[in-house]
Write a protein that holds these residues in place. Structure first.
Motif, PDB file in Angstrom:
ATOM      1  N   ALA A 427       9.273 -67.271  -8.125  1.00 52.83           N
ATOM      2  CA  ALA A 427      10.218 -66.442  -7.368  1.00 52.83           C
ATOM      3  C   ALA A 427      10.641 -65.228  -8.188  1.00 52.83           C
ATOM      4  O   ALA A 427      10.750 -64.114  -7.658  1.00 52.83           O
ATOM      5  CB  ALA A 427      11.438 -67.269  -6.983  1.00 52.83           C
ATOM      6  N   ILE A 428      10.881 -65.418  -9.483  1.00 53.27           N
ATOM      7  CA  ILE A 428      11.259 -64.290 -10.352  1.00 53.27           C
ATOM      8  C   ILE A 428      10.111 -63.293 -10.454  1.00 53.27           C
ATOM      9  O   ILE A 428      10.318 -62.070 -10.369  1.00 53.27           O
ATOM     10  CB  ILE A 428      11.674 -64.796 -11.739  1.00 53.27           C
ATOM     11  N   ALA A 429       8.891 -63.808 -10.646  1.00 56.08           N
ATOM     12  CA  ALA A 429       7.729 -62.928 -10.750  1.00 56.08           C
ATOM     13  C   ALA A 429       7.528 -62.126  -9.468  1.00 56.08           C
ATOM     14  O   ALA A 429       7.228 -60.925  -9.508  1.00 56.08           O
ATOM     15  CB  ALA A 429       6.479 -63.757 -11.060  1.00 56.08           C
ATOM     16  N   ALA A 430       7.715 -62.781  -8.310  1.00 58.05           N
ATOM     17  CA  ALA A 430       7.563 -62.081  -7.034  1.00 58.05           C
ATOM     18  C   ALA A 430       8.635 -61.014  -6.872  1.00 58.05           C
ATOM     19  O   ALA A 430       8.363 -59.913  -6.374  1.00 58.05           O
ATOM     20  CB  ALA A 430       7.631 -63.082  -5.879  1.00 58.05           C
ATOM     21  N   ALA A 431       9.858 -61.325  -7.294  1.00 57.57           N
ATOM     22  CA  ALA A 431      10.940 -60.343  -7.194  1.00 57.57           C
ATOM     23  C   ALA A 431      10.660 -59.126  -8.066  1.00 57.57           C
ATOM     24  O   ALA A 431      10.908 -57.980  -7.660  1.00 57.57           O
ATOM     25  CB  ALA A 431      12.263 -60.998  -7.594  1.00 57.57           C
ATOM     26  N   LYS A 432      10.138 -59.347  -9.260  1.00 58.11           N
ATOM     27  CA  LYS A 432       9.826 -58.220 -10.143  1.00 58.11           C
ATOM     28  C   LYS A 432       8.684 -57.379  -9.590  1.00 58.11           C
ATOM     29  O   LYS A 432       8.671 -56.151  -9.746  1.00 58.11           O
ATOM     30  CB  LYS A 432       9.460 -58.741 -11.536  1.00 58.11           C
ATOM     31  N   THR A 433       7.737 -58.026  -8.925  1.00 56.14           N
ATOM     32  CA  THR A 433       6.585 -57.303  -8.395  1.00 56.14           C
ATOM     33  C   THR A 433       6.989 -56.321  -7.303  1.00 56.14           C
ATOM     34  O   THR A 433       6.485 -55.189  -7.238  1.00 56.14           O
ATOM     35  CB  THR A 433       5.551 -58.293  -7.827  1.00 56.14           C
ATOM     36  N   THR A 434       7.918 -56.725  -6.454  1.00 60.23           N
ATOM     37  CA  THR A 434       8.322 -55.882  -5.320  1.00 60.23           C
ATOM     38  C   THR A 434       9.502 -54.961  -5.644  1.00 60.23           C
ATOM     39  O   THR A 434       9.831 -54.095  -4.834  1.00 60.23           O
ATOM     40  CB  THR A 434       8.699 -56.755  -4.115  1.00 60.23           C
ATOM     41  N   ALA A 435      10.133 -55.140  -6.804  1.00 60.99           N
ATOM     42  CA  ALA A 435      11.338 -54.368  -7.141  1.00 60.99           C
ATOM     43  C   ALA A 435      10.978 -53.017  -7.743  1.00 60.99           C
ATOM     44  O   ALA A 435       9.895 -52.833  -8.315  1.00 60.99           O
ATOM     45  CB  ALA A 435      12.207 -55.158  -8.109  1.00 60.99           C
ATOM     46  N   GLY A 436      11.921 -52.084  -7.605  1.00 58.75           N
ATOM     47  CA  GLY A 436      11.787 -50.800  -8.273  1.00 58.75           C
ATOM     48  C   GLY A 436      12.123 -50.930  -9.748  1.00 58.75           C
ATOM     49  O   GLY A 436      12.529 -51.996 -10.228  1.00 58.75           O
ATOM     50  N   PRO A 437      12.007 -49.851 -10.502  1.00 63.13           N
ATOM     51  CA  PRO A 437      12.233 -49.926 -11.955  1.00 63.13           C
ATOM     52  C   PRO A 437      13.648 -50.340 -12.339  1.00 63.13           C
ATOM     53  O   PRO A 437      13.831 -51.093 -13.304  1.00 63.13           O
ATOM     54  CB  PRO A 437      11.910 -48.512 -12.442  1.00 63.13           C
ATOM     55  N   VAL A 438      14.647 -49.895 -11.593  1.00 58.87           N
ATOM     56  CA  VAL A 438      16.031 -50.236 -11.931  1.00 58.87           C
ATOM     57  C   VAL A 438      16.281 -51.717 -11.687  1.00 58.87           C
ATOM     58  O   VAL A 438      16.813 -52.431 -12.560  1.00 58.87           O
ATOM     59  CB  VAL A 438      17.020 -49.370 -11.122  1.00 58.87           C
ATOM     60  N   VAL A 439      15.902 -52.208 -10.504  1.00 56.44           N
ATOM     61  CA  VAL A 439      16.109 -53.619 -10.178  1.00 56.44           C
ATOM     62  C   VAL A 439      15.288 -54.501 -11.103  1.00 56.44           C
ATOM     63  O   VAL A 439      15.746 -55.568 -11.535  1.00 56.44           O
ATOM     64  CB  VAL A 439      15.762 -53.885  -8.702  1.00 56.44           C
ATOM     65  N   ARG A 440      14.075 -54.064 -11.427  1.00 55.54           N
ATOM     66  CA  ARG A 440      13.233 -54.854 -12.338  1.00 55.54           C
ATOM     67  C   ARG A 440      13.906 -54.988 -13.709  1.00 55.54           C
ATOM     68  O   ARG A 440      13.907 -56.067 -14.310  1.00 55.54           O
ATOM     69  CB  ARG A 440      11.863 -54.210 -12.483  1.00 55.54           C
ATOM     70  N   THR A 441      14.504 -53.912 -14.177  1.00 56.23           N
ATOM     71  CA  THR A 441      15.214 -53.961 -15.464  1.00 56.23           C
ATOM     72  C   THR A 441      16.412 -54.898 -15.391  1.00 56.23           C
ATOM     73  O   THR A 441      16.657 -55.685 -16.318  1.00 56.23           O
ATOM     74  CB  THR A 441      15.679 -52.550 -15.874  1.00 56.23           C
ATOM     75  N   LEU A 442      17.146 -54.842 -14.290  1.00 57.71           N
ATOM     76  CA  LEU A 442      18.295 -55.729 -14.115  1.00 57.71           C
ATOM     77  C   LEU A 442      17.858 -57.191 -14.089  1.00 57.71           C
ATOM     78  O   LEU A 442      18.530 -58.064 -14.658  1.00 57.71           O
ATOM     79  CB  LEU A 442      19.042 -55.374 -12.831  1.00 57.71           C
ATOM     80  N   LEU A 443      16.736 -57.469 -13.439  1.00 57.03           N
ATOM     81  CA  LEU A 443      16.224 -58.836 -13.405  1.00 57.03           C
ATOM     82  C   LEU A 443      15.844 -59.305 -14.806  1.00 57.03           C
ATOM     83  O   LEU A 443      16.124 -60.448 -15.197  1.00 57.03           O
ATOM     84  CB  LEU A 443      15.014 -58.926 -12.475  1.00 57.03           C
ATOM     85  N   GLU A 444      15.218 -58.433 -15.569  1.00 56.98           N
ATOM     86  CA  GLU A 444      14.821 -58.812 -16.924  1.00 56.98           C
ATOM     87  C   GLU A 444      16.042 -59.069 -17.803  1.00 56.98           C
ATOM     88  O   GLU A 444      16.051 -60.011 -18.603  1.00 56.98           O
ATOM     89  CB  GLU A 444      13.948 -57.714 -17.526  1.00 56.98           C
ATOM     90  N   VAL A 445      17.072 -58.268 -17.636  1.00 52.93           N
ATOM     91  CA  VAL A 445      18.303 -58.491 -18.412  1.00 52.93           C
ATOM     92  C   VAL A 445      18.973 -59.784 -17.974  1.00 52.93           C
ATOM     93  O   VAL A 445      19.413 -60.592 -18.802  1.00 52.93           O
ATOM     94  CB  VAL A 445      19.261 -57.293 -18.246  1.00 52.93           C
ATOM     95  N   ASN A 446      19.051 -59.992 -16.667  1.00 55.22           N
ATOM     96  CA  ASN A 446      19.721 -61.184 -16.152  1.00 55.22           C
ATOM     97  C   ASN A 446      19.063 -62.463 -16.656  1.00 55.22           C
ATOM     98  O   ASN A 446      19.737 -63.433 -17.002  1.00 55.22           O
ATOM     99  CB  ASN A 446      19.707 -61.163 -14.617  1.00 55.22           C
TER     100      ASN A 446
END
Length: 495
Positions: A427-446
């Motif tokens: 689920a995390i990998a799928a979220a990062k794949t479809t997210a933009g750069p800002v959201v992807r960074t937030l996911l990585e920090v979270n």
């Protein structure tokens, strides 16, 4: 001395009236929960499992032997866990919490209603309308009631200009549901000179919220509950087909027409009342001024709903709870400010009575909540859970999509993405794949500190299967639900 005695005498009736109001609403809440406890929905049992495991095992997770972070409302879990530790029964703890929330809500409404010179009936009628609303009735045990109580006191402290108390309540709302900060932001910012005392409000918010989110980030592997990723991915993958939060009421209308009408009537009335209120305010109507704080609350509820529409998440019915609650409070306040309240009170009584009749119309006790999307009743799930535990001997069982009651009653490890963090990686990998750069960074920090591990291997599988038993089936249950109709649930050996 005479003045002090006079003031003291003036205070006593107010205090006694508040006590009577609290006792009356508390008694009504006891009756409501006694009826609703028979049909607490499956997601409520996810929360109850978290609370029980924390109270009895010191474990933050859906299972007693595995840490997870899928409790959307940390404050609700902590509250229920504390009550469960004392009472030794999570369902009873949920009842105590529900009653306390209703009392806190009505006291907040009474306080701000008295300050705005609204009639005394405003608070109890509003509290009753909230309690019998079908969506809110169907969400008992979840964090909705706790959030409504918090919003009530947020409104009180915003009007009274108490910045520190306002910040403390805002921080508490962040722990009830992080998305309730949308409501808090509107209530706090749509005020004259909203910046006054802002640093104290920010300090109060941080004092309550930051310690938990910091602890969760490091110890649980994510500051924000994993459900944010799970539910947004469900929306992105169209788990409910073409249905999402925006058009969800139309889906529920197909199966629960009267309940939908009664649930969302306050929202429709609030939309009309807001237009009338705006015109009245421009004309400097005293009634419009008296209800200004409640109009802000209606705006906050609308903003909350628009955020959810933007997220495109599935239409889980309890997601509509905060918006409906905000609309209900505004409509009741606007109605109570009118000069001829006799007809208004009659209409309010009619709406409350219709909701009560709709609830009891099919007979009591009910097997299902007024609005539910579960595959079967909680009572049948409890029977299945106990049977599965006996058949499997406590081994690992993969769920068939709903896990709450099964995990609560099985005395075995029921696993899916909500209980097994090893299954969260996709689920995390799928979220990062479809997210933009800002959201992807937030996911990585979270998820910086997350170590999801390997998914637990299931020894048995639960499957909904039509057209005969699947290979390896060792048990079968015929299940049915209002939205899904009859179906077959099988327990089979894992391949």
């Amino acid at each position: 001395m005479a003045v002090l005695v006079g003031v003291e005498r003036a205070r006593k009736p107010v205090g006694s009236a508040s006590s009577r109001l609290a006792v009356g609403v508390g008694a009504l809440a006891v009756v409501v929960f006694a009826l609703a406890s028979a049909h607490l929905i499956d997601d409520t049992y996810i929360t109850l499992s978290y609370a029980r495991n924390l109270a009895f095992h010191g474990r933050w997770g859906l299972l007693a032997d595995a840490t997870a972070n899928t409790a959307t409302s940390p404050l609700n879990v902590l509250t229920l866990a504390a009550l469960t530790f004392v009472t030794r029964n999570a369902v009873f703890a949920a009842g105590l919490s529900f009653v306390a929330c209703q009392v806190l809500t009505v006291l907040a409404l009474r306080r701000i209603g008295a300050a705005m010179e609204l009639p005394r009936w405003f608070a109890p009628v509003t509290a009753a309308a909230l309690m019998v609303n079908p969506v809110l009735l169907s969400s008992i045990g979840l964090e909705v009631a706790l959030g409504v109580a918090g919003i009530g006191w947020l409104l009180v402290f915003a009007r009274e200009r108490r910045p520190l108390a306002l910040g403390l309540v805002t921080g508490a709302l962040a722990l009830v549901r992080l998305d309730l900060l949308v409501v808090a932001a509107v209530v706090v910012l749509v005020r004259r000179r909203c910046w006054t005392g802002g640093w104290r409000t920010a300090f109060g918010t941080a004092l309550v919220a930051v310690p938990w989110f910091a602890l969760s980030w490091v110890a649980l592997g994510a500051a924000v509950p994993d459900t944010l990723v799970i539910k947004t991915q469900q929306g992105a993958q169209r788990a409910w087909g073409r249905w999402d939060f925006g058009n969800g009421p139309a889906l529920y209308w197909r199966y629960f027409p009267w309940q939908v009408v009664l649930s969302f009537a306050p929202v429709v009335l609030a939309a009309v009342a807001s237009l009338v209120w705006t015109v009245a305010l421009l004309r400097r109507s005293p009634a419009a001024k008296r209800t200004a704080p409640f109009a802000v609350l209606a705006l906050a509820g609308a903003a909350y709903c628009f955020v959810y529409i933007g997220l495109g998440v599935p239409p889980y019915h309890w997601y509509y709870g905060p918006g409906i609650a905000c609309a209900t409070v505004f409509v009741c306040a606007a109605a109570s400010s009118l000069s001829g309240t006799g007809v208004v009170r009659l209409l309010a009584a009619g709406l409350i009575g219709a909701s009560a009749l709709a609830y009891a119309g099919g007979g009591l006790p009910r097997a299902f909540a007024p609005i539910t999307s579960n595959y079967t009743s909680s009572a049948q799930y409890a029977e299945i859970g106990r049977a599965v535990g006996a058949i499997t001997g406590g081994k690992v069982v993969a769920s068939a999509g709903e896990i709450g009651v099964l995990a609560y009653t099985c005395d075995c490890a029921v696993v899916d993405v909500f209980s097994d963090r090893g299954r969260l990686r996709d689920a995390i990998a799928a979220a990062k794949t479809t997210a933009g750069p800002v959201v992807r960074t937030l996911l990585e920090v979270n998820f910086h500190f997350l170590e999801p591990g390997v998914p637990r291997r299931a020894d048995f599988l639960l499957e909904r299967h039509s057209g005969g038993p699947p290979p390896g089936a060792i048990a079968h249950w015929r299940i049915t639900a209002p939205m899904l109709g009859p179906d077959d649930l099988y327990l089979r050996l894992a391949p």
